[in-house]
Design an enzyme around this catalytic site. Structure first.
Site, short mmCIF file in Angstrom:
data_model
loop_
_atom_site.label_atom_id
_atom_site.label_comp_id
_atom_site.label_asym_id
_atom_site.label_seq_id
_atom_site.Cartn_x
_atom_site.Cartn_y
_atom_site.Cartn_z
N CYS A 2 -78.74 13.69 -6.38
CA CYS A 2 -78.02 13.57 -5.10
C CYS A 2 -78.28 12.19 -4.50
CB CYS A 2 -78.51 14.64 -4.14
SG CYS A 2 -78.28 16.29 -4.79
N ARG A 27 -74.01 7.58 -8.71
CA ARG A 27 -75.02 8.56 -9.13
C ARG A 27 -74.38 9.87 -9.58
NH1 ARG A 27 -80.27 7.49 -6.68
NH2 ARG A 27 -80.73 9.70 -6.62
N TRP A 73 -74.99 16.65 -6.10
CA TRP A 73 -74.75 16.95 -7.52
C TRP A 73 -75.28 18.38 -7.68
CZ3 TRP A 73 -72.90 14.13 -11.84
CH2 TRP A 73 -73.13 14.71 -13.08
N ASN A 97 -82.76 15.47 -1.42
CA ASN A 97 -82.60 15.11 -2.84
C ASN A 97 -83.82 15.67 -3.55
OD1 ASN A 97 -81.88 14.02 -5.26
ND2 ASN A 97 -82.75 12.01 -4.83
N GLY A 98 -83.58 16.56 -4.52
CA GLY A 98 -84.71 17.14 -5.25
C GLY A 98 -84.45 18.62 -5.52
N GLU A 480 -80.43 12.61 -35.09
CA GLU A 480 -80.22 12.00 -33.77
C GLU A 480 -80.84 10.61 -33.72
OE1 GLU A 480 -78.30 12.30 -31.55
OE2 GLU A 480 -79.14 11.04 -29.99
N LYS A 484 -78.65 7.09 -32.99
CA LYS A 484 -79.08 6.23 -31.87
C LYS A 484 -79.27 4.80 -32.36
CE LYS A 484 -78.24 7.70 -28.93
NZ LYS A 484 -77.65 8.96 -29.23
N GLU A 487 -75.82 3.16 -33.79
CA GLU A 487 -74.70 2.85 -32.88
C GLU A 487 -75.01 1.68 -31.96
OE1 GLU A 487 -73.52 5.85 -30.03
OE2 GLU A 487 -75.54 6.66 -29.94
N HIS A 503 -83.24 13.50 -54.93
CA HIS A 503 -81.99 13.87 -55.61
C HIS A 503 -80.95 12.75 -55.50
CE1 HIS A 503 -83.57 17.85 -56.28
NE2 HIS A 503 -83.99 17.83 -55.02
N LYS A 604 -67.59 5.92 -24.38
CA LYS A 604 -68.52 6.93 -23.88
C LYS A 604 -67.97 8.33 -24.13
CE LYS A 604 -72.07 8.71 -22.04
NZ LYS A 604 -73.28 8.80 -22.88
C1 AGP Z 1 -73.94 9.59 -28.72
O1 AGP Z 1 -74.90 8.59 -28.54
C2 AGP Z 1 -72.56 9.04 -28.96
N1 AGP Z 1 -72.15 8.25 -27.87
C3 AGP Z 1 -71.55 10.10 -29.39
O2 AGP Z 1 -72.00 10.62 -30.61
C4 AGP Z 1 -71.35 11.29 -28.44
O3 AGP Z 1 -72.48 12.12 -28.46
C5 AGP Z 1 -70.16 12.10 -28.94
O4 AGP Z 1 -69.01 11.29 -28.85
C6 AGP Z 1 -69.92 13.40 -28.16
O5 AGP Z 1 -69.63 13.09 -26.82
P1 AGP Z 1 -69.66 14.31 -25.75
O6 AGP Z 1 -71.05 14.82 -25.74
O7 AGP Z 1 -69.24 13.70 -24.46
O8 AGP Z 1 -68.70 15.35 -26.25
#
Ligand code: AGP
Length: 609
Positions: A2, A27, A73, A97-98, A480, A484, A487, A503, A604
């Site tokens: 918030c 935010r 939020w 906020n909290g 994961e 990270k 990308e 293998h 994003k």
């Molecule tokens: C994650 O670091 C990437 N930006 C990408 O894999 C992302 O997780 C994926 O596009 C899914 O996005 P979403 O969680 O908004 O559905």
């Protein structure tokens, strides 16, 4: 996450509050409100939606020089005007906020005083408590209140018999203050103060700020004057929105403990046992009681959260769980059985492939539950059930705090499901929930290792190929870690099930190739160490992540670098390990001079196929 602001000065307070809230919009929020001292007393105006909508609701004749404002939020209680802040009870009007963790208990107690909440928020309970303690002496009321409040808070409080004064107190949540020629201002972060001054101070915890037009007086709860430490910033607005971090990604990595705490808090019910509770989410136990199979559909990082959720759910629930890449799932003519539950995971709630997977399941009459971070997003709106993560807005393309909040959501779902179906008894669930509630603290410990990680990442910077290996939960985590790194550093990276290396892929392991080996799971630890020896024997540069209670099991130096993770139940090791992997990717990208927050070719939220 918030946003709060208080203004007391020589300008039109409602205008200053609206401007301040506009600065805090980044935010993330879903409703807003202000309260001002006027000739007619304290007037409150609230609105669901954007600050602009709140501005349009303000009466023209709301003349005031002193007031408080809030962007909410939602965590406790749905998005609604009645749940928006400020909240008022008797002579007390406040914004917060909290998270007040013991609001259930306080609510029951306060009902005996004839006070009952109009909203579904923990904040209103705090206002009721303060009103029940207030007899005209602000410090006395605050002294008593802080003894009763568990959780995190930053409050801005107005007492109807103390016109043109704002009182603030905090614990855990941030509050910064400044005095300028236009008046005195307090806010949840610097962004809202920059217009007035670059000199500010952080209100020390459990200290009380009395905000008036000319000054901000800081005392302890006994009334002893405190001289706060004045700081100055040379940030521009953009830096301020990163809270001083160089990139949003680093800020969001550091926000993970708070993101997890905010995701867990509204779903934890503490009585004799600590149990997960989805009553505020509208997810009734029948969803679990009639589920014999789970399909998780998601993309990218969200799918990796599902991979880890699968291992957890199958281990505890003993029902089949499959994880599907949403872009494949939607065209695979999947096989559903009547008691299938489809869980879709998405930070943005707008990913086209994930939304299509959700719609496919719904077309087939299959019940759907989504784990989503953005309130009111398409996936959230179209799912039968939604379990929101409360990670706050995630700006960096590389997802970090949303991922760990998704993990927390899977752990909550698993433990509630196990409780409902009798797989675990109350004590067993409560023990797991105790561990889950400590994960934020464990992540804080890992953040303290960032200098070591930054040093190590220099050695990864020139790499062309890099491998992550693990088994069980560690394999899901490797996936994961790999995305990270890939990308944001553009280094080719692969995650591999450690037992699968021989293998084929082992042929790629040659002198100096970095291999990040995750060995946090005791049941496969010795097998994992054998795999580490395999790659080490071929010249790999091994970075080993193990739990500190396993290091005695290491026979000889089989690694170039080692990170020790906190001891404890293996099931919760991912929360600690992922911080190291995120930081490794972040600092390597920095050393490669790349655009960490906006890596090439990526968006994003992938709202197209
Ligand atoms: C994650 O670091 C990437 N930006 C990408 O894999 C992302 O997780 C994926 O596009 C899914 O996005 P979403 O969680 O908004 O559905």
């Amino acid at each position: 996450m918030c946003g709060i602001i208080g203004f007391c000065g020589y300008l039109d307070a409602k205008e200053e509050l609206i401007e301040g809230l506009s600065e805090l919009e980044y935010r993330g929020y879903d409703s807003a409100g202000i309260a001002c001292f006027t000739k007619e007393g304290i007037r409150i105006v609230k609105a669901v939606g954007k600050v602009e909508g709140l501005r349009n609701k303000l009466p023209v004749n709301m003349e005031s020089g002193c007031g408080i404002g809030h962007t909410r939020w939602a965590t406790h209680g749905e998005v609604s005007e009645v749940n928006a802040h400020p909240h008022q009870c008797g002579r007390v009007t406040l914004i917060h906020n909290g998270i007040i963790e013991n609001y259930h208990e306080l609510e029951k107690e306060l009902e005996k005083t004839g006070r009952s909440p109009k909203s579904k928020t923990d904040t209103e309970i705090a206002a009721m408590l303060l009103d029940s303690l207030y007899t005209g002496d602000v410090l006395e009321a605050l002294r008593e209140a802080v003894k009763r409040l568990d959780g995190a808070y930053a409050f801005c409080i107005m007492f109807s018999d103390k016109p043109d004064e704002i009182y603030c107190i905090r614990k855990g949540s941030p509050l910064v203050c400044c005095v300028s020629q236009d008046g005195s201002v307090v806010a949840s972060d610097m962004v809202a103060l920059l217009r007035y001054s670059k000199e500010y101070f952080v209100l020390p915890e459990f200290m009380v700020a009395k905000v008036t037009k000319k000054t901000i007086l800081v005392t302890d709860l006994e009334g002893n004057l405190i001289t706060p430490n004045i700081l100055s910033v040379h940030w521009d607005m953009s830096a301020a929105k990163k809270n001083g971090f160089k990139h949003y990604m680093l800020k969001e990595i550091h926000e993970q403990p708070e993101a997890i705490a905010r995701t867990l808090a509204p779903r934890i019910k503490k009585d004799k046992y600590m149990l997960p509770d989805f009553s505020k989410d509208g997810i009734d136990d029948a969803v679990f009681a009639h589920t014999t199979r789970i399909i998780v559909a998601a993309c990218g990082t969200a799918m990796h959260a599902g991979m880890l959720g699968k291992i957890l759910m199958e281990r505890i629930l003993r029902i089949p769980v499959s994880v599907e890449i949403a872009s494949e799932f939607r065209y695979s003519d999947p096989i559903f059985t009547e008691d299938t539950l489809v869980i879709v995971v998405s930070q943005s709630g707008e990913t086209a492939d994930t939304l299509a997977a959700l719609r496919l399941a719904k077309e087939k009459g299959i019940k759907t539950l989504s784990i989503v971070n953005v309130k009111g997003s398409s996936i959230a709106r179209e799912s039968d059930y939604v379990l929101y993560t409360h990670a706050g807005p995630e700006i960096a393309v590389a997802s970090t705090k949303a991922y760990t909040a998704q993990l927390a959501a899977f752990y909550l779902l698993t433990f509630r499901f196990a409780y409902v179906t009798g797989r675990l008894n109350e004590k067993e669930v409560s023990d797991y929930m105790e561990e889950l509630s400590k994960t934020g603290m464990l992540m804080e410990q890992m953040l303290d290792q960032k200098d070591r990680v930054r040093e190590l990442s220099k050695r990864l910077t020139p790499a062309r190929d890099l491998f992550f290996i693990g088994r069980s939960l560690d394999y899901a985590l490797s996936c994961e870690g790999s995305i990270k790194l890939k990308e944001i550093t553009y280094i080719h990276s692969e995650a591999y099930a450690a037992g699968e290396l021989k293998h084929g892929t082992l042929s790629l392991i040659t002198g100096g190739v970095p291999v990040i080996a995750l060995a946090t799971q005791g049941d496969v630890f010795s097998k994992m160490i054998s795999n580490v020896k395999e790659v080490r024997a071929r010249g790999a540069m091994v970075i080993l992540l193990i739990k500190e209670d396993n290091q005695t099991l290491l026979e000889e130096e089989i690694f170039d670098e080692k990170f020790l993770l906190p001891a404890g139940n293996d099931l919760f090791a991912p929360f600690s390990a992922i911080v190291i992997l995120q930081l490794l990717a972040y600092y390597t990208s920095c050393y490669r001079g790349l655009d960490v927050d906006q890596p090439r070719n990526l968006a994003k939220s992938v709202t197209v196929e």
